[in-house]
Scaffold this active site. Structure first.
Site, PDB file in Angstrom:
ATOM      1  N   HIS A 106      22.598  17.150  55.601  1.00 25.19           N
ATOM      2  CA  HIS A 106      21.386  17.883  55.974  1.00 25.19           C
ATOM      3  C   HIS A 106      20.356  16.990  56.673  1.00 25.19           C
ATOM      4  O   HIS A 106      19.182  17.337  56.744  1.00 25.19           O
ATOM      5  CB  HIS A 106      20.762  18.556  54.743  1.00 25.19           C
ATOM      6  CG  HIS A 106      21.600  19.678  54.198  1.00 25.19           C
ATOM      7  ND1 HIS A 106      21.486  20.148  52.915  1.00 25.19           N
ATOM      8  CD2 HIS A 106      22.578  20.424  54.772  1.00 25.19           C
ATOM      9  CE1 HIS A 106      22.361  21.138  52.717  1.00 25.19           C
ATOM     10  NE2 HIS A 106      23.035  21.321  53.833  1.00 25.19           N
ATOM     11  N   CYS A 114      15.068  13.029  68.971  1.00 25.44           N
ATOM     12  CA  CYS A 114      14.448  13.412  70.238  1.00 25.44           C
ATOM     13  C   CYS A 114      15.244  14.559  70.850  1.00 25.44           C
ATOM     14  O   CYS A 114      16.422  14.408  71.166  1.00 25.44           O
ATOM     15  CB  CYS A 114      14.409  12.225  71.197  1.00 25.44           C
ATOM     16  SG  CYS A 114      13.738  12.675  72.817  1.00 25.44           S
ATOM     17  N   GLY A 172      24.455  17.164  40.470  1.00 22.24           N
ATOM     18  CA  GLY A 172      23.102  17.680  40.677  1.00 22.24           C
ATOM     19  C   GLY A 172      22.984  18.689  41.802  1.00 22.24           C
ATOM     20  O   GLY A 172      21.990  18.710  42.518  1.00 22.24           O
TER      21      GLY A 172
HETATM   22 ZN   LIG Z   1      14.061  10.685  73.899  1.00 23.60          ZN
END
Ligand SMILES: [Zn+2]
Length: 230
Positions: A106, A114, A172
């Site tokens: 995740h 970016c 967990g």
């Molecule tokens: Zn970048």
């Protein structure tokens, strides 16, 4: 028994003081957490979403790995077979305990991604102030966290590890969030033994060969001791 796949979830980091999405009634500043952790929320109100993740990124850095994280790092160091730690957690407590074979399905709070050039950078500061990407200079950085409705990372590598696993251990995890909740069934069908270590019986407990209940900081060191003695 040589090859182990460990899946960890919120329960292992809860004892380090890391909140789960469900704590506080699942609300953050009157928003449902699911509603600030989606691509749609980010498109609608990027500042709200960046502020939420800036706070969580800062909070994670004040927490410390616990005995369960340290025990898994010890298992990684001393186990002679294969070991992969697949984590649903976006903190870096496994790594700070010394583990390196960790797959963050995740994503992680400690990266910025970016969306202009696809680069990922380790990030400990804030994103709400729209800093430029160190690679391309665009102000297009977002949390490198998989949001609700997005595809988890590295599923092919996870399934390859499950295919080769002799033992699958879930620690967990609620057993409620797919695809991770289905790993036990996949591992079992592929011939692995399956073990659950959880505070209480999870929604998926009945799929496991064995289920042990208790705090991760007790169960995980005990189990690692058994594996290394065995
Ligand atoms: Zn970048």
């Amino acid at each position: 028994m040589r090859n182990i796949v460990v899946l960890t979830g919120a329960g292992i980091s809860a004892e380090s003081g890391i909140d789960t999405f469900r704590d506080g009634g699942g609300l953050w500043e009157r928003h449902r957490v699911e509603d600030v952790a989606t691509p749609e929320a980010f498109a609608r109100d990027p500042e709200l979403v960046q502020r939420f993740y800036d706070m969580r990124r800062a909070a994670v850095q004040t927490k410390q790995p616990n005995a369960a994280h340290h025990a898994l790092a010890r298992l990684e160091a001393e186990w002679r077979g294969e070991l992969l730690i697949v984590t649903q957690n976006v903190d870096d407590l496994h790594e700070r305990a010394g583990a390196s074979r960790v797959l963050h399905m995740h994503g992680t709070h400690l990266n910025a991604w970016c969306t202009a050039c696809d680069a990922r950078h380790r990030w400990t500061g804030t994103l709400i102030d729209k800093p430029p990407c160190p690679d391309c200079g665009e102000a297009s950085l977002r949390p490198d966290v998989v949001w609700f409705g997005e595809m988890p990372y590295e599923m092919e590598r996870i399934y390859a590890a499950l295919r080769g696993a002799d033992l699958f251990v879930a620690i967990g995890t609620s057993g409620a969030v797919y695809p991770a909740a289905g790993f036990v069934q996949d591992a079992s069908q592929l011939g692995a033994r399956t073990l659950e270590l959880n505070l209480a019986r999870s929604q998926g407990s009945h799929w496991f060969d064995e289920s042990r209940q208790g705090p991760a900081t007790q169960l995980v060191p005990q189990w690692v001791e058994e594996m290394l003695a065995g």
